[in-house]
Design an enzyme around this catalytic site. Structure first.
Site, PDB file in Angstrom:
ATOM      1  N   SER A 284      30.470 -11.005   0.392  1.00 28.54           N
ATOM      2  CA  SER A 284      29.657  -9.922  -0.068  1.00 28.54           C
ATOM      3  C   SER A 284      28.954  -9.262   1.401  1.00 28.54           C
ATOM      4  O   SER A 284      28.938 -10.106   2.180  1.00 28.54           O
ATOM      5  CB  SER A 284      28.514 -10.458  -0.896  1.00 28.54           C
ATOM      6  OG  SER A 284      27.429  -9.624  -1.230  1.00 28.54           O
TER       7      SER A 284
ATOM      8  N   TYR B  69      21.082 -16.258  -1.943  1.00 27.64           N
ATOM      9  CA  TYR B  69      22.385 -15.974  -2.233  1.00 27.64           C
ATOM     10  C   TYR B  69      23.139 -15.538  -0.956  1.00 27.64           C
ATOM     11  O   TYR B  69      24.343 -15.851  -0.733  1.00 27.64           O
ATOM     12  CB  TYR B  69      22.629 -14.594  -3.113  1.00 27.64           C
ATOM     13  CG  TYR B  69      23.940 -14.080  -3.556  1.00 27.64           C
ATOM     14  CD1 TYR B  69      24.882 -14.670  -4.109  1.00 27.64           C
ATOM     15  CD2 TYR B  69      24.015 -12.707  -3.001  1.00 27.64           C
ATOM     16  CE1 TYR B  69      26.261 -13.961  -4.629  1.00 27.64           C
ATOM     17  CE2 TYR B  69      25.438 -12.039  -3.291  1.00 27.64           C
ATOM     18  CZ  TYR B  69      26.220 -12.929  -3.907  1.00 27.64           C
ATOM     19  OH  TYR B  69      27.528 -12.200  -4.231  1.00 27.64           O
TER      20      TYR B  69
END
Length: 234
Positions: free
Chosen positions: A136, A150
């Site tokens: 990501s 995250y």
């Protein structure tokens, strides 16, 4: 051994994983779909012999081993692994609990590591095995406080891809971490008020992944970042 290249794709029931599976299938690959609840996709009806489904649990080491074993026993090869299964817990590193942080690391880091390890011997066979870790942009920068926990897991996933690249390079295995921003999936739509049309289409990300796994050994790509919006670095 099968003459058709085969890719294992985790989290293949929806979103990016489903798009990758369909894209590879449409270009001639055999695909093995790791899903919590296995089901044959509609697009597989024309060539069901090129689609294999498996009940995969990203939190289980044995599940990864059983999946790789079943594919090797059936096809005799593993050409690519797309470790796509992941979770998001939108909490800061201060407010997240130990159990929640452990869950993020378990699914987003340990899951891909275990799957790559389980498939490693199969990936060596052709001399051009491929591992794609779905990272990501949160593994390249911390966008906000609530994305922080995250991001910790995705920074680790980026490191995992680099470690795998070093580990397998002499055996022809190439590992790449793909780092998208917002992609029009259920996960992203729940976290942003941005419209799906303003996010990266999963099909476009799937086309990128197809390109990466079909590059020759001499065109190794360590990281590939994709964004739907302008940021300072991405």
């Amino acid at each position: 051994m099968s003459d058709t290249r085969i890719a294992l794709i985790s989290g293949a029931n929806r979103g990016i994983g489903a798009a990758v599976a369909q894209t590879l299938f449409n270009t001639g690959w055999t695909v093995s779909l790791g899903m919590r609840t296995p089901s044959m996709p509609d697009w597989a009806k024309d060539a069901p012999e090129r689609v294999h489904v498996f009940a995969y649990d990203a939190a289980s080491e044995q599940s990864a081993k059983d999946w790789a074993k079943e594919v090797m026993e059936t096809h005799g090869r593993i050409d690519a692994v797309v470790a796509n299964a992941g979770i998001m817990i939108p909490k800061t590193p201060v407010e997240i609990s130990d159990d929640e942080m452990a869950q993020l690391l378990e699914i987003n880091v340990q899951g891909p590591r275990r799957l790559a390890a389980a498939c490693w011997d199969g990936l060596k066979i052709s001399g051009k095995g491929r591992v794609i870790i779905l990272g990501s942009l949160s593994g390249k920068r911390v966008k906000s406080a609530r994305a922080g926990s995250y991001a910790i897991s995705k920074f680790a996933a980026v490191g995992l891809a680099h470690a795998l690249r070093h580990t397998g390079f002499d055996d022809g295995i190439r590992a790449t971490v793909v780092c998208p921003g917002f992609v029009a999936t259920d996960m992203a739509m729940a976290l942003s008020d941005r419209s799906a049309e303003a996010m990266t289409d999963p099909k476009d990300l799937a086309a990128v992944i197809q390109m990466l796994i079909e590059l020759p050994n001499e065109a190794s790509v360590a990281e590939f970042c994709v964004n739907c919006q302008l940021e300072e670095s991405f």
